[in-house]
Design a protein around this motif. Sequence first.
Motif, PDB file in Angstrom:
ATOM      1  N   ARG A 129      65.225  29.286  92.217  1.00 14.90           N
ATOM      2  CA  ARG A 129      66.581  29.926  91.793  1.00 14.90           C
ATOM      3  C   ARG A 129      67.547  29.255  92.751  1.00 14.90           C
ATOM      4  NH1 ARG A 129      63.710  34.875  91.250  1.00 14.90           N
ATOM      5  NH2 ARG A 129      63.887  35.269  93.565  1.00 14.90           N
ATOM      6  N   GLY A 130      67.545  28.911  94.060  1.00 16.14           N
ATOM      7  CA  GLY A 130      68.342  28.314  94.759  1.00 16.14           C
ATOM      8  C   GLY A 130      68.868  26.895  94.290  1.00 16.14           C
ATOM      9  N   THR A 131      67.836  26.241  93.595  1.00 17.15           N
ATOM     10  CA  THR A 131      68.212  24.963  93.411  1.00 17.15           C
ATOM     11  C   THR A 131      68.214  24.666  91.968  1.00 17.15           C
ATOM     12  OG1 THR A 131      65.745  24.694  93.339  1.00 17.15           O
ATOM     13  CG2 THR A 131      66.683  23.843  95.484  1.00 17.15           C
ATOM     14  N   VAL A 132      68.053  25.798  91.174  1.00 14.03           N
ATOM     15  CA  VAL A 132      68.717  25.938  89.502  1.00 14.03           C
ATOM     16  C   VAL A 132      67.690  24.920  89.205  1.00 14.03           C
ATOM     17  CG1 VAL A 132      70.376  25.821  87.891  1.00 14.03           C
ATOM     18  CG2 VAL A 132      71.042  25.965  90.368  1.00 14.03           C
ATOM     19  N   LEU A 133      66.260  25.299  89.335  1.00 16.59           N
ATOM     20  CA  LEU A 133      65.043  24.524  88.990  1.00 16.59           C
ATOM     21  C   LEU A 133      64.351  25.426  88.052  1.00 16.59           C
ATOM     22  CD1 LEU A 133      63.639  21.665  88.516  1.00 16.59           C
ATOM     23  CD2 LEU A 133      62.096  22.487  90.611  1.00 16.59           C
ATOM     24  N   SER A 134      64.502  25.272  86.656  1.00 17.88           N
ATOM     25  CA  SER A 134      63.627  25.948  85.668  1.00 17.88           C
ATOM     26  C   SER A 134      62.077  25.933  85.932  1.00 17.88           C
ATOM     27  CB  SER A 134      63.822  25.969  84.390  1.00 17.88           C
ATOM     28  OG  SER A 134      63.852  24.659  83.728  1.00 17.88           O
ATOM     29  N   ARG A 135      61.163  26.720  85.525  1.00 14.17           N
ATOM     30  CA  ARG A 135      59.838  26.542  85.612  1.00 14.17           C
ATOM     31  C   ARG A 135      59.427  25.444  84.695  1.00 14.17           C
ATOM     32  NH1 ARG A 135      60.370  32.133  85.380  1.00 14.17           N
ATOM     33  NH2 ARG A 135      59.718  33.361  87.017  1.00 14.17           N
ATOM     34  N   GLU A 136      60.153  25.622  83.509  1.00 16.00           N
ATOM     35  CA  GLU A 136      59.649  24.633  82.546  1.00 16.00           C
ATOM     36  C   GLU A 136      59.965  23.176  83.037  1.00 16.00           C
ATOM     37  OE1 GLU A 136      61.500  27.238  82.007  1.00 16.00           O
ATOM     38  OE2 GLU A 136      60.076  28.401  80.766  1.00 16.00           O
ATOM     39  N   LYS A 137      61.006  22.929  83.697  1.00 16.66           N
ATOM     40  CA  LYS A 137      61.329  21.515  84.139  1.00 16.66           C
ATOM     41  C   LYS A 137      60.186  21.121  85.141  1.00 16.66           C
ATOM     42  CE  LYS A 137      63.775  17.690  85.016  1.00 16.66           C
ATOM     43  NZ  LYS A 137      63.782  16.681  83.912  1.00 16.66           N
ATOM     44  N   MET A 138      60.006  22.241  86.019  1.00 14.69           N
ATOM     45  CA  MET A 138      59.043  21.760  87.056  1.00 14.69           C
ATOM     46  C   MET A 138      58.019  21.478  86.501  1.00 14.69           C
ATOM     47  SD  MET A 138      58.011  23.809  90.628  1.00 14.69           S
ATOM     48  CE  MET A 138      56.873  23.400  91.730  1.00 14.69           C
ATOM     49  N   PHE A 139      57.265  22.412  85.675  1.00 19.62           N
ATOM     50  CA  PHE A 139      55.912  22.230  85.020  1.00 19.62           C
ATOM     51  C   PHE A 139      55.783  20.852  84.074  1.00 19.62           C
ATOM     52  CE2 PHE A 139      55.156  26.841  84.448  1.00 19.62           C
ATOM     53  CZ  PHE A 139      55.052  27.104  85.656  1.00 19.62           C
ATOM     54  N   SER A 140      57.111  20.403  83.743  1.00 21.11           N
ATOM     55  CA  SER A 140      57.002  18.979  82.989  1.00 21.11           C
ATOM     56  C   SER A 140      57.041  17.914  83.845  1.00 21.11           C
ATOM     57  CB  SER A 140      58.387  18.781  82.369  1.00 21.11           C
ATOM     58  OG  SER A 140      58.592  17.725  81.520  1.00 21.11           O
ATOM     59  N   LEU A 141      57.651  18.218  85.300  1.00 24.81           N
ATOM     60  CA  LEU A 141      57.557  16.952  86.196  1.00 24.81           C
ATOM     61  C   LEU A 141      56.008  17.016  86.720  1.00 24.81           C
ATOM     62  CD1 LEU A 141      60.883  17.701  88.196  1.00 24.81           C
ATOM     63  CD2 LEU A 141      60.304  15.714  86.542  1.00 24.81           C
ATOM     64  N   LEU A 142      55.379  18.380  86.919  1.00 31.20           N
ATOM     65  CA  LEU A 142      53.928  18.310  87.514  1.00 31.20           C
ATOM     66  C   LEU A 142      53.038  17.654  86.517  1.00 31.20           C
ATOM     67  CD1 LEU A 142      54.065  21.759  89.119  1.00 31.20           C
ATOM     68  CD2 LEU A 142      54.340  19.607  90.213  1.00 31.20           C
ATOM     69  N   ARG A 143      53.441  17.914  85.236  1.00 28.46           N
ATOM     70  CA  ARG A 143      52.365  17.450  84.164  1.00 28.46           C
ATOM     71  C   ARG A 143      52.307  15.861  84.111  1.00 28.46           C
ATOM     72  NH1 ARG A 143      54.119  21.853  80.825  1.00 28.46           N
ATOM     73  NH2 ARG A 143      55.810  20.506  79.860  1.00 28.46           N
ATOM     74  N   CYS A 144      53.553  15.290  84.601  1.00 27.89           N
ATOM     75  CA  CYS A 144      53.706  13.869  84.550  1.00 27.89           C
ATOM     76  C   CYS A 144      52.904  13.257  85.719  1.00 27.89           C
ATOM     77  CB  CYS A 144      55.057  13.581  84.528  1.00 27.89           C
ATOM     78  SG  CYS A 144      56.182  13.618  83.198  1.00 27.89           S
ATOM     79  N   ARG A 145      52.499  14.152  86.733  1.00 27.47           N
ATOM     80  CA  ARG A 145      51.718  13.487  87.634  1.00 27.47           C
ATOM     81  C   ARG A 145      50.205  14.001  87.745  1.00 27.47           C
ATOM     82  NH1 ARG A 145      55.528  13.204  92.396  1.00 27.47           N
ATOM     83  NH2 ARG A 145      53.591  12.684  93.662  1.00 27.47           N
ATOM     84  N   GLY A 146      50.028  14.356  86.391  1.00 28.65           N
ATOM     85  CA  GLY A 146      48.576  14.849  86.424  1.00 28.65           C
ATOM     86  C   GLY A 146      48.013  16.206  86.641  1.00 28.65           C
ATOM     87  N   VAL A 147      48.769  16.985  86.764  1.00 31.45           N
ATOM     88  CA  VAL A 147      48.450  18.573  87.200  1.00 31.45           C
ATOM     89  C   VAL A 147      48.181  19.111  85.906  1.00 31.45           C
ATOM     90  CG1 VAL A 147      49.259  20.523  88.311  1.00 31.45           C
ATOM     91  CG2 VAL A 147      50.049  18.182  89.226  1.00 31.45           C
ATOM     92  N   GLN A 148      47.285  20.044  85.888  1.00 34.95           N
ATOM     93  CA  GLN A 148      46.732  20.840  84.856  1.00 34.95           C
ATOM     94  C   GLN A 148      47.052  22.399  85.006  1.00 34.95           C
ATOM     95  OE1 GLN A 148      42.855  19.951  83.797  1.00 34.95           O
ATOM     96  NE2 GLN A 148      43.020  17.926  83.712  1.00 34.95           N
ATOM     97  N   GLN A 149      47.074  22.937  86.223  1.00 39.56           N
ATOM     98  CA  GLN A 149      47.211  24.079  86.746  1.00 39.56           C
ATOM     99  C   GLN A 149      47.685  24.331  88.210  1.00 39.56           C
ATOM    100  OE1 GLN A 149      45.079  25.989  88.825  1.00 39.56           O
ATOM    101  NE2 GLN A 149      43.302  24.606  89.102  1.00 39.56           N
TER     102      GLN A 149
END
Length: 232
Positions: A129-149
Amino acid sequence: MKQVDISLSDVTRLVLGSHPPLFLLEVVIRALICFVIIIVALRLLGRRVASQYTLIELSAVITLAGTMGVPLLDDKRGLLPPLLIVIGLLAMQHLMGHISLHYRSVDRLLVGPERIALEDGRLQLDTLRGTVLSREKMFSLLRCRGVQQLGQLSRVYLEPSGALTLIWSDTPQPGLPIVPHDDKALLAAMQDDGHLACASCGHVIEQQPAPNCACTRCHAQHWLPACVSVED
């Protein structure tokens, strides 16, 4: 230009503008000079400008672009004023870098601190909330790094540049899946029947027949089957 001078059938004015054709050659020369100045300026600003911007570096690049835009197509503007602005910009950038190198408090004030966005498989919602980073955006960035869960991760740091630094867990646990919901086959293969994950923060609890309790971390009441990572 007066309204009476405007005619949509005036192809010459539409293509060449109000300047003589020789000015087109000058535009090319101006563009080449500006291109060289921008390349040199970016080179002197430092290597980090070519990858991830901090707020200071982003401001410098925007100023550089705005400075070069005006004299590029205006025959009444010379190239010396923008060159002086670029020199001043470079001097200020290097001065701020020198100050930040010796005074860490100034550096943190200028670029901001790093933040913990995930800890032990759980999202830090206050950070998002403090950095205005949505879950969807963060999940997208994590998926690009190979994270599944999320249970695969011990920490995720949100850097001042906006980049994510991942610390992988030595002992991965079941966690909130971040693969697209439409990929039902992969979700079914990943599903862990013994645990549930909070859809809001990723907090994991043991499976219950009909969970109607709120999450103890974020007080949300939406639960999803926890998942484990699968091999590629």
